[in-house]
Design a protein around this motif. Structure first.
Motif, short mmCIF file in Angstrom:
data_model
loop_
_atom_site.label_atom_id
_atom_site.label_comp_id
_atom_site.label_asym_id
_atom_site.label_seq_id
_atom_site.Cartn_x
_atom_site.Cartn_y
_atom_site.Cartn_z
N MET A 114 30.25 -27.47 -11.37
CA MET A 114 29.20 -26.51 -11.15
C MET A 114 29.08 -25.59 -12.37
SD MET A 114 29.09 -24.94 -7.32
CE MET A 114 30.58 -25.58 -6.59
N SER A 115 27.85 -25.25 -12.71
CA SER A 115 27.62 -24.28 -13.77
C SER A 115 26.50 -23.36 -13.32
CB SER A 115 27.27 -24.99 -15.07
OG SER A 115 25.89 -25.12 -15.24
N SER A 116 26.37 -22.21 -13.95
CA SER A 116 25.30 -21.30 -13.57
C SER A 116 23.93 -21.92 -13.88
CB SER A 116 25.46 -19.96 -14.27
OG SER A 116 25.30 -20.09 -15.65
N ALA A 117 23.89 -22.88 -14.77
CA ALA A 117 22.61 -23.50 -15.14
C ALA A 117 21.99 -24.31 -14.01
CB ALA A 117 22.80 -24.40 -16.36
N ASP A 118 22.79 -24.77 -13.05
CA ASP A 118 22.23 -25.57 -11.95
C ASP A 118 22.11 -24.78 -10.65
OD1 ASP A 118 24.85 -25.47 -11.04
OD2 ASP A 118 25.16 -27.64 -11.08
N ALA A 119 22.28 -23.47 -10.70
CA ALA A 119 22.25 -22.65 -9.48
C ALA A 119 20.91 -22.75 -8.75
CB ALA A 119 22.57 -21.20 -9.81
N VAL A 120 19.81 -22.72 -9.47
CA VAL A 120 18.49 -22.79 -8.85
C VAL A 120 18.31 -24.13 -8.14
CG1 VAL A 120 15.99 -22.79 -9.31
CG2 VAL A 120 17.48 -21.13 -10.45
N ALA A 121 18.73 -25.20 -8.78
CA ALA A 121 18.63 -26.53 -8.16
C ALA A 121 19.51 -26.63 -6.91
CB ALA A 121 19.01 -27.62 -9.17
N ARG A 122 20.71 -26.03 -6.98
CA ARG A 122 21.60 -26.05 -5.80
C ARG A 122 20.97 -25.32 -4.62
NH1 ARG A 122 26.60 -23.26 -7.44
NH2 ARG A 122 25.76 -22.94 -9.51
N GLU A 123 20.36 -24.17 -4.90
CA GLU A 123 19.76 -23.40 -3.81
C GLU A 123 18.53 -24.11 -3.26
OE1 GLU A 123 19.52 -20.14 -1.08
OE2 GLU A 123 21.07 -21.32 -2.07
N ALA A 124 17.72 -24.71 -4.12
CA ALA A 124 16.56 -25.47 -3.65
C ALA A 124 17.02 -26.64 -2.78
CB ALA A 124 15.74 -25.97 -4.83
N ALA A 125 18.11 -27.28 -3.15
CA ALA A 125 18.63 -28.39 -2.35
C ALA A 125 19.07 -27.91 -0.97
CB ALA A 125 19.80 -29.06 -3.08
N TRP A 126 19.69 -26.72 -0.90
CA TRP A 126 20.10 -26.18 0.40
C TRP A 126 18.88 -25.90 1.28
CZ3 TRP A 126 23.60 -25.59 3.97
CH2 TRP A 126 23.42 -24.63 4.97
N LEU A 127 17.85 -25.32 0.70
CA LEU A 127 16.66 -25.00 1.48
C LEU A 127 15.93 -26.25 1.95
CD1 LEU A 127 15.44 -21.99 -0.67
CD2 LEU A 127 16.51 -21.88 1.60
N ALA A 128 15.98 -27.32 1.16
CA ALA A 128 15.31 -28.57 1.54
C ALA A 128 16.17 -29.44 2.46
CB ALA A 128 14.95 -29.37 0.28
N ASP A 129 17.48 -29.17 2.49
CA ASP A 129 18.41 -29.96 3.28
C ASP A 129 18.17 -29.75 4.78
OD1 ASP A 129 20.47 -31.71 3.74
OD2 ASP A 129 22.07 -30.31 3.23
N PHE A 130 18.57 -30.72 5.58
CA PHE A 130 18.46 -30.58 7.03
C PHE A 130 19.50 -31.45 7.70
CE2 PHE A 130 16.50 -31.93 11.11
CZ PHE A 130 16.63 -30.71 11.76
N ASN A 131 20.22 -30.85 8.61
CA ASN A 131 21.18 -31.56 9.45
C ASN A 131 20.94 -31.10 10.88
OD1 ASN A 131 23.34 -32.50 10.89
ND2 ASN A 131 24.91 -31.73 9.50
N PRO A 132 20.39 -31.95 11.74
CA PRO A 132 20.05 -31.52 13.09
C PRO A 132 21.25 -31.01 13.88
CG PRO A 132 19.63 -33.88 12.81
CD PRO A 132 20.06 -33.35 11.49
N ALA A 133 22.44 -31.39 13.49
CA ALA A 133 23.64 -30.98 14.23
C ALA A 133 24.06 -29.54 13.94
CB ALA A 133 24.79 -31.92 13.91
N ASP A 134 23.60 -28.95 12.82
CA ASP A 134 24.09 -27.61 12.48
C ASP A 134 23.29 -26.47 13.10
OD1 ASP A 134 21.84 -27.21 10.82
OD2 ASP A 134 22.96 -27.56 8.97
N GLY A 135 22.13 -26.76 13.69
CA GLY A 135 21.35 -25.73 14.36
C GLY A 135 20.43 -24.93 13.46
N LEU A 136 20.46 -25.18 12.15
CA LEU A 136 19.56 -24.48 11.24
C LEU A 136 18.22 -25.20 11.19
CD1 LEU A 136 21.99 -23.63 8.31
CD2 LEU A 136 21.16 -22.10 10.10
N PRO A 137 17.14 -24.46 10.98
CA PRO A 137 15.82 -25.10 10.99
C PRO A 137 15.56 -25.92 9.74
CG PRO A 137 15.62 -22.80 10.40
CD PRO A 137 17.07 -23.02 10.77
N ALA A 138 14.72 -26.93 9.91
CA ALA A 138 14.20 -27.68 8.77
C ALA A 138 13.08 -26.87 8.16
CB ALA A 138 13.67 -29.03 9.24
N LEU A 139 13.00 -26.86 6.84
CA LEU A 139 11.91 -26.17 6.15
C LEU A 139 10.89 -27.15 5.59
CD1 LEU A 139 13.79 -23.30 4.25
CD2 LEU A 139 12.68 -23.24 6.49
#
Length: 163
Positions: free
Chosen positions: A1-26
């Motif tokens: 991990m580097s600070s240079a990929d932080a934006v991509a990591r956060e975008a991946a979290w927001l786009a991610d979806f796991n129906p088992a975790d209870g968080l909404p899909a965006l």
């Protein structure tokens, strides 16, 4: 991990979806409200699409010990929301934007005891523990039949590194 990929990591979290975790899909492809979830703002955003872009507004490197440092990122989510609706109502798109922002806040809040966004960060929206949503005046977007806009800002702490 580097600070240079932080934006991509956060975008991946927001786009991610796991129906088992209870968080909404965006992502609309998974039943969420956004046609686009992307790191960085494109030169020409799409028209009449629900869009969420992840930007980094600030990067701080904080020394946590003599040989340890931590990168802190101030993320800004830019949300573009079509101001038109099938009913012709100006209130409907404003309400659906509010509903979409609520889902974004749930996603940023993360899992009950895990604020790391799936291990992508040390913590998100915890130091300080606040998320700010700023809604632009809807009148120009409604008048011009363009987009409603808002920004969501919050901090994320990266993992400590030697340095």
């Amino acid at each position: 991990m580097s600070s240079a990929d932080a934006v991509a990591r956060e975008a991946a979290w927001l786009a991610d979806f796991n129906p088992a975790d209870g968080l909404p899909a965006l992502s609309a492809t998974l039943g969420g409200p956004f046609d686009t979830i992307q790191a960085y703002l494109p030169r020409t955003p799409a028209q009449r699409r629900t869009q969420l872009y992840v930007l980094r507004r600030q990067l701080r490197e904080e020394r946590t010990a003599h040989v340890r440092r931590m990168a802190r990122h101030l993320f800004e989510l830019r949300i573009f929301w079509p101001a038109s609706s099938p009913s012709g109502s100006s209130e409907d798109p404003q309400q659906t934007l509010d509903a979409a922002v609520e889902l974004v806040l749930q996603r940023i809040g993360g899992l009950m005891l895990d604020k790391t966004h799936g291990g992508r960060f040390f913590s998100v929206a915890e130091n300080p523990g606040e998320v700010t949503v700023d809604f632009a005046d809807p009148e120009p977007g409604l008048r011009d039949r363009a987009d409603l806009r808002c920004t969501v800002t919050y901090w994320a702490d990266d993992t400590e590194v030697n340095g």
